[in-house]
Structure formats: structure tokens, C-alpha cells
Design an enzyme around this catalytic site. Structure first.
Site, PDB file in Angstrom:
ATOM      1  N   SER A  58       0.842  -1.189   0.000  1.00  0.00           N
ATOM      2  CA  SER A  58       0.000   0.000   0.000  1.00  0.00           C
ATOM      3  C   SER A  58       0.877   1.240   0.000  1.00  0.00           C
ATOM      4  O   SER A  58       2.052   1.188   0.366  1.00  0.00           O
ATOM      5  CB  SER A  58      -0.896   0.027   1.242  1.00  0.00           C
ATOM      6  OG  SER A  58      -0.177   0.492   2.379  1.00  0.00           O
ATOM      7  N   ASP A  59       0.323   2.367  -0.414  1.00  0.00           N
ATOM      8  CA  ASP A  59       1.010   3.632  -0.184  1.00  0.00           C
ATOM      9  C   ASP A  59       0.809   3.998   1.284  1.00  0.00           C
ATOM     10  O   ASP A  59       0.064   3.341   2.021  1.00  0.00           O
ATOM     11  CB  ASP A  59       0.455   4.713  -1.125  1.00  0.00           C
ATOM     12  CG  ASP A  59       1.484   5.797  -1.429  1.00  0.00           C
ATOM     13  OD1 ASP A  59       2.388   6.015  -0.598  1.00  0.00           O
ATOM     14  OD2 ASP A  59       1.389   6.427  -2.484  1.00  0.00           O
TER      15      ASP A  59
END
Length: 728
Positions: free
Chosen positions: A266-267
Site C-alpha cells: 500500500s502507499d
């Protein structure tokens, strides 16, 4: 360690140890870090236990051989199974040697130099302990209001794909396991982050699946086909679902359809952001949706470590999904050789020798020069006469803010400024310097000093632009003109009626109509990196001939945005250029073409194009047509031209762009020299996604364009035949 070894290791892990492998934390959380205990802001509120940290899988934002070795050593002393940490960082356009921002690199159209820049970034970062870089960013960008356009290579999927491949090959090399000067690449942001509505960061993306596949997905696929080891999720929604929790996008398309079996991360905080997005009521549901979608690593939030165990216990989550994610992470650690050598390339002594090496700086200078675009050059104002007395004026005359966003590990004080570069080649009494204004403020005294500096000069060089914190993440802007004080300064200097050369430092295409009108010559330098000053002075005085071409259109007015070359036609196309007539698709109060189109860039010489020929006007599937054109350097200096090939499908099942880039080539020509260049056209280049998403071509008429930009071309027509040799 083999795949069977991973299974044995997995069998020895507790569920909590497995889940901890799926968390990524910043350096201050770990023992051995010099920043331990300095956890502030939202990080300080994360409910992460000591046990989570001991069993964590990866570290964010740590580099430096000593620091990495210290954290890794302490970690292995505590970790029950001796599983090493992965160290990841944002090495976007250089580690310590900073290259131009990626949008600028796109303007070089030089894939070899782009690959070399990634190789150097990998070499410097790997010896400093980094295992994974969060690059390349291949998001297609059409809206300069979005601050992160600087991180992409532009508005064209073909060009972005070519650069995506080059960057991955440069970062990873051919042997991640044994080449300790390589790092694993992580392509981002999957998917379509560059299409955020209104150019506002983190905003909604809404488009058809056909447009997603046609324009936005190809560059990610190209990076993965080049062997990219990781993918990062985007912050935005795709078809109404945030990417980080989008099973159709991540597991169905990325993993099943494309066959990607690497690590998906994920960011920053994106898993927990499923809650404000409105698709998860709480952290538990966010964790379930993200892992179900295929996200292996949660960056800097605690949804996984707090809730995956209970989700398994309640039968809401299959433990096999956790096992798959852990195995992918272990496989990457093995591919990087971390089980055998947990410190990998981190070498305290070698780091001193490699980081910032002179050869690296020279490559940065070369790329800065090739990334600079000459936008205007009336009356051959450039190159400057070497005997001319120059007034160097503007907020960037002495500024070392040349590195741009995403260059935190670079040292501004080591960047070569314009003034420093002038001093290296010119006697001090041949040029004067005045700031004239700051980035966003100006006083009468500053303007008076600038006018005094310009009074005795033969030519004025104006160094104007954005500060680096005006571009990049979270730097969306509705006004993309230069700050008003700089325009006031430029107008005051231009009133002296001396030749004015403006150099622009910025991270996005700007509305520079008022800059162009008050300048005799304009050089778009972007944020040019560590060697920016040296590269620009060589360009100013003709030691290097500009060859850059825009990889993103410049609007005439922000109201045109988004403006890009490969747009669709309408049923009521524009009439005469910028004609003020009703009932056609155009603006009535502004120009309708971009100020500078995609592919545009001038040179100190002139290139003539002539004799565009096709080997045949009929193309059969399985065969090819050769398109040839002769290019002549009609000037008196050597130069490089980027010859561009575009194709238009005249009538498709669905509407097709006015033209699409299909190939390009760099041509070096001496004065008076001519060369014939040839491009091969095949049926495969004519395919597109149809209404049913099938990827195929349509028999019928096509137009082929070759020229110096998307607008300045010569054309010929040909027909694609059906199987069996029939036309449409």
C-alpha cells in the site's frame, strides 16, 4: 533458500509472526536506529507492540550503511527465526547524486541515459543499505495542476512505457541476487493516480475500463514485463472503489490476468484510508478488504497487526491469504540474497567512495542538458556570445534549490548554482548578479538593484521559477503561472529593451504566456538536479546544443486543462485555428491549442524534413511497411533531432485519437548533413481496446505522421488489409 524452504519457514511461524511480516514501519520504531524514541505526530499514536516490531517485515525511509547495518543487526538478535528486514526508500531521481526530475527526464527522450540514471541511483542507494526503491512512477499525467506530474515522464502511454522499462532495467539489472549494486523496483501508483479529478491530489478517479486499459495501464504492464518486483497501490478510487481495497483491480487484473506474483504494497496509510473513503466502517473491515484485494504489505498503519488475527479466528479471512502474502515477501528477501547476507550491499567504507562519485555527477550533467527544452529563440538570441557581458537576475540566479521534490537524500549545498557555474568559466567582471525578487515577494529596492545590474549588460539571463515545495505530492495548484512578483520583475527588466533569456525552474508545465511575450529566448530547465548550473551554462554558451522535447503539453491558459495531444475529435471539430465562431468545439475567450505541444523543442540549428515515403500503401497482417524520411541539418552547428512517428486510425469501432505516438528515434547530424531514417509499421501497432475490451486492429484507412513534434509533421496514408488481402 528454495520455495520448499519458504514453506518450512512458514510452518515454523506463529500467526502473529506471519502478520508482522506484513507491516512496514519507519526507522524510529526499530532498535539500532539513531532516531529511536523520536516517533512523533500520527506515528506516535500507532498501537504497535514490541513484538510487532521484533517480527516486522520491512523498514521505510532508512538509508546509510551504518544505520541499516545497526538496525538489521539488532533485529536479527531479537527475531526468533532470523528473518531479515527489507529496507525500502523513495529513490525517485537519484540517491545523493540527483538527476533531473522524472518529467524532465521524459523530455530527454533518451532511454539509455534514463536507464543509466537508475543504475547510478541503485548503485549509490544499495551501498547505503537500500533494498527497494519506490520507483518508477509511471502514472499518465494530463493535468499540470497536479503537483505529482513532476514524478511522471508525461502524457503519453507509449513514452511512459518505454521509460518505465528503462528505469526498471536500470534499478534491477540482470541479477538481483548477485549484483549487490542493484535494488528491487516498485512501480507505482496502481492504478490511474494521474487522473485525479481537478488535478487535486488523492482525489477521485472515474473513467471507463476501456480508457483505463487503453491509456493508463500500459506503462504499469511494461514495467512488470521488464521484471519489476513490486507494485504500490494508488490513493485514488478506480470504478468507485479505492485501489487499495479493489479486488477486481489488484487480485483479478494484476495477479490473475497479468500473472503478477510479486509483492504488492500500500502507499503510506492507504489501508486505513479505506475508512474515510467510505468503503470500510472500521480498521477491521479495512484490513479484511485490503488483504482480500491482494495487498501484501500495509505501510505505516496498524490495521493488519491489530485485526488480521481475529479475522482468521472468526472465520472471516482464510489464513491461506496471509500465507500467500508472507511467501511473496520471503521470496523477495531470498531473491535479494538477504537470508545469506542480511547486510547485502551496505558497506560503510565503500559508501564513501561510491556515493556522489564524479562519474555519477557527469552523468547527471549530461542528462540535465538533454532534459532542457528550448521553447523560444527569437533572432538567435541563444547561444550567447562568449564575450557578451551578462546580467544574471532572478530568484534562481544563486539558488541551490535545483534538486526538486523527492530528493531528500540529496544535498542542496552540493548542487551547482547558475552563479557558481558562471564563475567557473567567466571572469567575474564579465557578469553581474542580482536576485531581483524572491520566489513570491519583490520590493522596489530589489527591482532597482536588478535594473542596475542589467544597465551595462549586453544580455540579461532571467532565472525564474517555482520553489521545489510548490511541486510534488500534496502540491496541487489552481494557478499555474509564475508568482506575480517574478512577472513584475521580468516586465521591468524587459522594458530596458535588452535581449532577455529566461530560464525556468519548475516541476510542472506552467502557463507561461506572459513569460514568453517578455523574453527573446526561453529555456525550460525543470528541476535539473545536482549538476544543473553546469549543464545550463554549457547550453547558454553553445557548448551543448539543446535537444529536449516536451513530454507534456504546456497550456496557453489554465482553463484549457486538461490539454493533451492525443485527444479525440468531436462531431463538431474546431474550424480555423482559434476562430471565434459558435457551434464548434472550441473556447471563445482563449487560444484552443496548447502554447507548446507534446514533442516540441527547438535547437540552435534547424532540421528540414523531406521525402516521406512508404514502401507500400497497403499493410497486410503479418507483414510490415517501411516509412522513410530524410532529415537534413540546414544550420551551421551540429545537433540532435528526436524524430517522432505518429499514427491515426481514421475510422474505428470506437472513436480514436487524432494521432498516437508509435515510435521515435534520435538522430545526430553535422552541419549540412542529411540522413534517411526508417520506421517499420506493423499491424500490432494499430491495435486498440474495442467496446468489448478485445485488443485488436480494424482494417481500413490510417494516416501516418513523421516530424519534429506532435503538431509539426508530414503525413502519408495507408490501408490495413483484412486477413486474405481485402480492404475494409
Amino acid at each position: 533458500m528454495t520455495a520448499s524452504s519458504y514453506q518450512h519457514l512458514l510452518a515454523d511461524m506463529t500467526l502473529q509472526e506471519k502478520i508482522s511480516q506484513l507491516v512496514q514501519l519507519a526507522g524510529p520504531f526499530f532498535k539500532g536506529s539513531t532516531e529511536t524514541g523520536h516517533i512523533t505526530g500520527p506515528m506516535a499514536e500507532m498501537p504497535i507492540t514490541e513484538n510487532h516490531i521484533i517480527n516486522a517485515g520491512s523498514v521505510l525511509g532508512v538509508s546509510g550503511a551504518a544505520e541499516v547495518r545497526s538496525i538489521q543487526k539488532k533485529h536479527l538478535e531479537q527475531n526468533r527465526l532470523g528473518i531479515p528486514l527489507l529496507f525500502m526508500a523513495d529513490i525517485i531521481h537519484g540517491y545523493k547524486t540527483i538527476f533531473p526530475v522524472p518529467l524532465a527526464i521524459g523530455c530527454s527522450w533518451d532511454l539509455k541515459l534514463a536507464k543509466r540514471s537508475a543504475e547510478i541511483a541503485a548503485r549509490e542507494s544499495s551501498v547505503s543499505g537500500v533494498h527497494v526503491t519506490f520507483a518508477p512512477m509511471v502514472d499518465l499525467v494530463r493535468d499540470p495542476r497536479w503537483g505529482r506530474v513532476m514524478e511522471s515522464t508525461g502524457e503519453d502511454s507509449y513514452l511512459n512505457s518505454a521509460f518505465g522499462r528503462a528505469f526498471v532495467e536500470g534499478f534491477q539489472g540482470n541479477d538481483l541476487t548477485n549484483n549487490l549494486e542493484s535494488v528491487a523496483a516498485c512501480v507505482k501508483h496502481f492504478a490511474a493516480y494521474g487522473a485525479a479529478e481537478g488535478g487535486r491530489d488523492y482525489n477521485t478517479v472515474d473513467m471507463s475500463e476501456r480508457e483505463l486499459r487503453e491509456s493508463y495501464l500500459p506503462a504499469y504492464k511494461a514495467a512488470l514485463d521488464a521484471g519489476c518486483e513490486m507494485v504500490m497501490t494508488a490513493f485514488n478510487t478506480v470504478d468507485g472503489i479505492p485501489a487499495t481495497g479493489n479486488k477486481e483491480l489488484m487480485r483479478d487484473l494484476l495477479r490473475e490476468e497479468w500473472g503478477f506474483d510479486g509483492v504488492l504494497i500500500s502507499d503510506w496509510g492507504a489501508v486505513k484510508e479505506l475508512i474515510p473513503h467510505g468503503v470500510a466502517e472500521n480498521e477491521k473491515e479495512a484490513a479484511l478488504k485490503a488483504l482480500t484485494a491482494g495487498v501484501d504489505i500495509e505501510m505505516m498503519t496498524e490495521c493488519y497487526v491489530q485485526h488480521l488475527e481475529s479475522l482468521v479466528a472468526e472465520g472471516l479471512l482464510k489464513i491461506e491469504l496471509i500465507d500467500e502474502a508472507v511467501l511473496r515477501i520471503l521470496a523477495l528477501k531470498e531473491k535479494l540474497g538477504l537470508f545469506e547476507n542480511p547486510f547485502r550491499g551496505a558497506d560503510i567504507e565503500l559508501e564513501k567512495e561510491i556515493v556522489g562519485h564524479a562519474d555519477h555527477r557527469q552523468a547527471a550533467k549530461e542528462l540535465a542538458a538533454k532534459s532542457t527544452v528550448l521553447l523560444k529563440n527569437n533572432k538567435q538570441t541563444l547561444p550567447l556570445d562568449k564575450q557578451a557581458k551578462v546580467a544574471l537576475i532572478g530568484p534562481f540566479a544563486e539558488s541551490n534549490d535545483l534538486l526538486g521534490p523527492w530528493s531528500a537524500l540529496g544535498a542542496r549545498e552540493e548542487a551547482v548554482t547558475l552563479r557558481q557555474a558562471f564563475e567557473q568559466i567567466r571572469p567575474v567582471n564579465t557578469f553581474t548578479v542580482a536576485e531581483g525578487s524572491s520566489i513570491d515577494q519583490v520590493s522596489k529596492e530589489q527591482i532597482a538593484q536588478a535594473l542596475a545590474a542589467a544597465a551595462d549588460a549586453d544580455v540579461v539571463v532571467m532565472a525564474l521559477g517555482e520553489s521545489s515545495n510548490m511541486s510534488g505530492e500534496a502540491c496541487s495548484r489552481t494557478n499555474i503561472q509564475l508568482p506575480a512578483p517574478q512577472i513584475e520583475l521580468l516586465q521591468a527588466v524587459a522594458a530596458l529593451k535588452k535581449p532577455v533569456v529566461t530560464i525556468l525552474f519548475n516541476g510542472r508545465p506552467l502557463d507561461i504566456t506572459n513569460v514568453v511575450s517578455h523574453s527573446d529566448a526561453v529555456l525550460e530547465a525543470w528541476f535539473p538536479g545536482s549538476e544543473g548550473g553546469n549543464a545550463l551554462v554549457d547550453l547558454l554558451f553553445g557548448e551543448i546544443n539543446p535537444s529536449g522535447k516536451l513530454s507534456m503539453s504546456f497550456p496557453s491558459n489554465v482553463g484549457q486543462v486538461p490539454v493533451y495531444y492525443n485527444h479525440f475529435n468531436t462531431g463538431r471539430p474546431k474550424g480555423a485555428p482559434d476562430a471565434q465562431v459558435h457551434y464548434v468545439s472550441q473556447y471563445l475567450d482563449a487560444p484552443n491549442k496548447p502554447l507548446f505541444p507534446f514533442g516540441f523543442g527547438l535547437s540552435y540549428t534547424h532540421f528540414n524534413y523531406e521525402e516521406l515515403k512508404l514502401s507500400s500503401v497497403e499493410l497486410s497482417p503479418g507483414s510490415s511497411i517501411q516509412a522513410t524520411i530524410t532529415v537534413t541539418n540546414s544550420g551551421d552547428v551540429s545537433g540532435e533531432e528526436i524524430v517522432q512517428l505518429y499514427i491515426r486510425d481514421i475510422a474505428g469501432e470506437i472513436v480514436r485519437p487524432m494521432k498516437e505516438l508509435k515510435d521515435f528515434a534520435r538522430l545526430a547530424l553535422a552541419p549540412g548533413e542529411s540522413k534517411e531514417i526508417s520506421f517499420s509499421i506493423t499491424e500490432e501497432q494499430l491495435r486498440y481496446h474495442h467496446k468489448d475490451l478485445s485488443f485488436k486492429s480494424d482494417p481500413g484507412a490510417f494516416e501516418l505522421f513523421i516530424g519534429s513534434s506532435s503538431e509539426h509533421t508530414f503525413s502519408q496514408s495507408f490501408i490495413l488489409l483484412k486477413e486474405g488481402g481485402q480492404s475494409k
